[in-house]
Design an enzyme around this catalytic site. Sequence first.
Site: not given
Ligand SMILES: Nc1ncnc2c1ncn2[C@@H]1O[C@H](COP(=O)(O)OP(=O)(O)OP(=O)(O)O)[C@@H](O)[C@H]1O
Ligand SMILES: [Mg+2]
Length: 285
Positions: A100, A102, A119, A222, A227, A239
Amino acid sequence: MVVAADRIRSLNKYEKTILLALERGMKRYSWVPLEQLKTATKLSESEISYRLSRLIAWGMVRFNPVPYDGYSLVFGGYDTLALATLTRKGTISALGTQIGEGKESVVYDALGLGPVAIKFHRVGGRSFNSARLNREYMPEEGHCPWLIASKKSAEREYLALTTLHPAVSVPLPIDQNRHTVVMSLISGQNLNRCRLDAPGEVLDEILENVQKAYRAGVIHADLSEYNILMEDGKCVLIDWPQWMETGHQNAQAILERDIDNILTYFQRKYRLSCDREDAIRCVTG
Ligand SMILES: Nc1ncnc2c1ncn2[C@@H]1O[C@H](COP(=O)(O)OP(=O)(O)OP(=O)(O)O)[C@@H](O)[C@H]1O
Ligand SMILES: [Mg+2]
């Protein structure tokens, strides 16, 4: 994006010493002077120069010659230090592939006692590359805003997960180091990529989890279809770094925005209408 795991394994002990000295030095400097590194590591200048050139080539350190020879840790180096610590503690044994990305993080799968997700928070990473931050200007507090902000963000997310698990359906928090959070790996898809058979049940389940988090004093802040992960037909809320306490002065507005995001999504995609005031009352009641 994250430095390769085999590169971390092959890191020489002097290189690790230099990364650690840079990490400490960045509490005082935005560019740590070579002299400071020599004092801190007790290594010869030629040894340091050689090791630094390797760290720079691997994307772990950056060099700036003006107004003095200075070095700075970058995300690659910070990732390396976190992974080295998590490996030493036995939290993870191998880093897998990116699963992933973000706005402010990259997420990898990894092997721990079982499959885990790691992460890496990346707050302020883009602005760090801008000319403004490369020049003299730095905020009064802290010489390294991206490092401090990313670490705080990971700590905050970990605090939310430990507060909420297992009452709320969130990943199991496993460990936290520097700007990283290790949690259980959820095998499933983001809600926005699913076509649900029973959307009404899933919507109820999401609102129930929002209510349980609220009772634990936490608002996601959020929340959206991006999420939420769907694992075996059950939702998992992810998230959490921007979570907010229910006592915060804007809490009600933020909670309503979270609920609106979810209701709008189900209305648009599944034509499911749910009374907004009822939903809010159900969560806060
Ligand atoms: N525990 C987990 N298991 C599997 N996939 C995960 C997990 N945590 C995150 N992901 C994957 O990673 C992606 C990004 O993670 P997350 O949403 O936590 O952070 P982000 O979107 O980067 O945060 P931001 O909102 O700051 O952009 C998620 O959409 C998901 O697909
Ligand atoms: Mg996210």
